[in-house]
Design a protein around this motif. Structure first.
Motif, PDB file in Angstrom:
ATOM      1  N   GLY A  56       2.041  19.413  -9.775  1.00  0.00           N
ATOM      2  CA  GLY A  56       2.817  18.992 -10.936  1.00  0.00           C
ATOM      3  C   GLY A  56       4.311  18.927 -10.672  1.00  0.00           C
ATOM      4  O   GLY A  56       5.056  18.353 -11.469  1.00  0.00           O
ATOM      5  N   HIS A  57       4.759  19.525  -9.567  1.00  0.00           N
ATOM      6  CA  HIS A  57       6.178  19.520  -9.211  1.00  0.00           C
ATOM      7  C   HIS A  57       6.478  18.567  -8.060  1.00  0.00           C
ATOM      8  O   HIS A  57       7.539  18.638  -7.453  1.00  0.00           O
ATOM      9  CB  HIS A  57       6.640  20.938  -8.854  1.00  0.00           C
ATOM     10  CG  HIS A  57       6.576  21.877 -10.009  1.00  0.00           C
ATOM     11  ND1 HIS A  57       6.441  23.228  -9.852  1.00  0.00           N
ATOM     12  CD2 HIS A  57       6.611  21.653 -11.348  1.00  0.00           C
ATOM     13  CE1 HIS A  57       6.405  23.803 -11.042  1.00  0.00           C
ATOM     14  NE2 HIS A  57       6.501  22.868 -11.955  1.00  0.00           N
ATOM     15  N   ILE A  58       5.532  17.681  -7.772  1.00  0.00           N
ATOM     16  CA  ILE A  58       5.713  16.683  -6.718  1.00  0.00           C
ATOM     17  C   ILE A  58       5.835  15.319  -7.379  1.00  0.00           C
ATOM     18  O   ILE A  58       5.014  14.941  -8.218  1.00  0.00           O
ATOM     19  CB  ILE A  58       4.523  16.705  -5.733  1.00  0.00           C
ATOM     20  CG1 ILE A  58       4.469  18.054  -5.012  1.00  0.00           C
ATOM     21  CG2 ILE A  58       4.628  15.554  -4.737  1.00  0.00           C
ATOM     22  CD1 ILE A  58       3.239  18.229  -4.146  1.00  0.00           C
ATOM     23  N   GLY A  59       6.878  14.611  -7.024  1.00  0.00           N
ATOM     24  CA  GLY A  59       7.071  13.274  -7.567  1.00  0.00           C
ATOM     25  C   GLY A  59       8.452  13.094  -8.153  1.00  0.00           C
ATOM     26  O   GLY A  59       9.326  13.952  -8.027  1.00  0.00           O
ATOM     27  N   ARG A  60       8.630  11.959  -8.826  1.00  0.00           N
ATOM     28  CA  ARG A  60       9.912  11.592  -9.411  1.00  0.00           C
ATOM     29  C   ARG A  60       9.938  11.926 -10.899  1.00  0.00           C
ATOM     30  O   ARG A  60       8.998  11.603 -11.624  1.00  0.00           O
ATOM     31  CB  ARG A  60      10.168  10.102  -9.211  1.00  0.00           C
ATOM     32  CG  ARG A  60      10.267   9.696  -7.744  1.00  0.00           C
ATOM     33  CD  ARG A  60      10.212   8.204  -7.561  1.00  0.00           C
ATOM     34  NE  ARG A  60       8.907   7.732  -8.059  1.00  0.00           N
ATOM     35  CZ  ARG A  60       8.696   6.543  -8.622  1.00  0.00           C
ATOM     36  NH1 ARG A  60       9.678   5.687  -8.752  1.00  0.00           N
ATOM     37  NH2 ARG A  60       7.508   6.210  -9.042  1.00  0.00           N
ATOM     38  N   VAL A  61      11.037  12.553 -11.320  1.00  0.00           N
ATOM     39  CA  VAL A  61      11.212  12.850 -12.741  1.00  0.00           C
ATOM     40  C   VAL A  61      11.380  11.520 -13.474  1.00  0.00           C
ATOM     41  O   VAL A  61      12.090  10.626 -13.022  1.00  0.00           O
ATOM     42  CB  VAL A  61      12.441  13.754 -12.973  1.00  0.00           C
ATOM     43  CG1 VAL A  61      12.562  14.107 -14.454  1.00  0.00           C
ATOM     44  CG2 VAL A  61      12.347  15.015 -12.122  1.00  0.00           C
ATOM     45  N   GLY A  62      10.698  11.392 -14.577  1.00  0.00           N
ATOM     46  CA  GLY A  62      10.738  10.148 -15.332  1.00  0.00           C
ATOM     47  C   GLY A  62       9.677   9.162 -14.887  1.00  0.00           C
ATOM     48  O   GLY A  62       9.558   8.085 -15.444  1.00  0.00           O
ATOM     49  N   ALA A  63       8.898   9.538 -13.888  1.00  0.00           N
ATOM     50  CA  ALA A  63       7.775   8.708 -13.418  1.00  0.00           C
ATOM     51  C   ALA A  63       6.560   9.628 -13.330  1.00  0.00           C
ATOM     52  O   ALA A  63       5.872   9.828 -14.325  1.00  0.00           O
ATOM     53  CB  ALA A  63       8.096   8.038 -12.085  1.00  0.00           C
ATOM     54  N   GLU A  64       6.323  10.238 -12.183  1.00  0.00           N
ATOM     55  CA  GLU A  64       5.145  11.103 -12.006  1.00  0.00           C
ATOM     56  C   GLU A  64       5.320  12.491 -12.639  1.00  0.00           C
ATOM     57  O   GLU A  64       4.340  13.170 -12.933  1.00  0.00           O
ATOM     58  CB  GLU A  64       4.833  11.305 -10.510  1.00  0.00           C
ATOM     59  CG  GLU A  64       4.537  10.037  -9.753  1.00  0.00           C
ATOM     60  CD  GLU A  64       5.773   9.332  -9.225  1.00  0.00           C
ATOM     61  OE1 GLU A  64       5.621   8.179  -8.794  1.00  0.00           O
ATOM     62  OE2 GLU A  64       6.875   9.912  -9.257  1.00  0.00           O
ATOM     63  N   VAL A  65       6.567  12.922 -12.843  1.00  0.00           N
ATOM     64  CA  VAL A  65       6.845  14.262 -13.378  1.00  0.00           C
ATOM     65  C   VAL A  65       7.605  14.129 -14.691  1.00  0.00           C
ATOM     66  O   VAL A  65       8.646  13.454 -14.745  1.00  0.00           O
ATOM     67  CB  VAL A  65       7.672  15.095 -12.369  1.00  0.00           C
ATOM     68  CG1 VAL A  65       7.954  16.490 -12.916  1.00  0.00           C
ATOM     69  CG2 VAL A  65       6.955  15.186 -11.022  1.00  0.00           C
ATOM     70  N   GLU A  66       7.098  14.775 -15.734  1.00  0.00           N
ATOM     71  CA  GLU A  66       7.765  14.750 -17.032  1.00  0.00           C
ATOM     72  C   GLU A  66       9.012  15.620 -16.995  1.00  0.00           C
ATOM     73  O   GLU A  66       9.075  16.612 -16.271  1.00  0.00           O
ATOM     74  CB  GLU A  66       6.826  15.252 -18.124  1.00  0.00           C
ATOM     75  CG  GLU A  66       5.649  14.348 -18.377  1.00  0.00           C
ATOM     76  CD  GLU A  66       4.731  14.878 -19.479  1.00  0.00           C
ATOM     77  OE1 GLU A  66       5.118  15.830 -20.188  1.00  0.00           O
ATOM     78  OE2 GLU A  66       3.623  14.330 -19.608  1.00  0.00           O
ATOM     79  N   GLU A  67       9.994  15.258 -17.801  1.00  0.00           N
ATOM     80  CA  GLU A  67      11.273  15.968 -17.841  1.00  0.00           C
ATOM     81  C   GLU A  67      11.109  17.467 -18.095  1.00  0.00           C
ATOM     82  O   GLU A  67      11.734  18.289 -17.430  1.00  0.00           O
ATOM     83  CB  GLU A  67      12.164  15.342 -18.913  1.00  0.00           C
ATOM     84  CG  GLU A  67      13.559  15.904 -18.964  1.00  0.00           C
ATOM     85  CD  GLU A  67      14.398  15.159 -19.987  1.00  0.00           C
ATOM     86  OE1 GLU A  67      14.564  15.683 -21.106  1.00  0.00           O
ATOM     87  OE2 GLU A  67      14.871  14.053 -19.663  1.00  0.00           O
TER      88      GLU A  67
END
Length: 161
Positions: A56-67
């Motif tokens: 859940g902490h892998i990816g881009r904020v605003g895309a794969e990861v919620e703010e």
């Protein structure tokens, strides 16, 4: 139950956090360097108590990861920063001040709410250190972070003798 060693750790426990074993570096650097009264802590990823990076902490904020999840990840990075401080100086009550936090947010191309994510780290440091937690801060959006993490936090502290 083990006795908690410092007031800072008691505050963290009241927030639901226990300091983990500090993470080993993921490349060629040391976790922290002391220069005089200042302690520079290398960037910390949002590793969980078991030492792993949650999917859940892998990816881009605003895309794969919620703010909101990214803000929680930033708080976890700050916990890991404090774990490195404890490994270096022993007693977290020897922190005189958090001088500066630096945050790196891996956001989607159009994501601009970086400061709100970094508030997770700032809020955690403030809650753990009280007045000693007031700090200067930089927050930078980046294209990539180690291991694909969504956030990384570094810090500078003033340490009492």
């Amino acid at each position: 139950m083990a006795q908690i060693a410092s007031e800072v750790e008691r505050r963290l426990a009241n927030l639901g956090f226990v300091l983990p074993t500090p993470a080993a570096p993921v490349a060629n650097y040391v976790p922290s360097v002391r220069s005089g009264a200042l302690l520079f802590v290398s960037g910390q990823l949002p590793f969980g108590p078991d030492g792993s990076l949650s999917e859940g902490h892998i990816g881009r904020v605003g895309a794969e990861v919620e703010e909101g999840v990214a803000k929680q990840a930033a708080a976890l990075c700050a916990v890991n920063v404090l774990a490195q401080v404890r490994a270096q100086i022993g007693d977290l009550d020897r922190i005189a001040a958090c001088v500066r936090l630096g945050g790196f947010i891996r956001g989607a191309e159009d994501y601009t709410r970086l400061a709100l994510v970094m508030n997770g780290a700032s809020d955690l440091i403030g809650a753990a250190l009280g007045e000693k937690g007031a700090h200067a801060r930089s927050t930078i959006g980046v294209a990539q972070l180690p291991l694909g993490a969504c956030v990384e936090v570094e810090a500078i502290f003033e340490i009492l003798p």
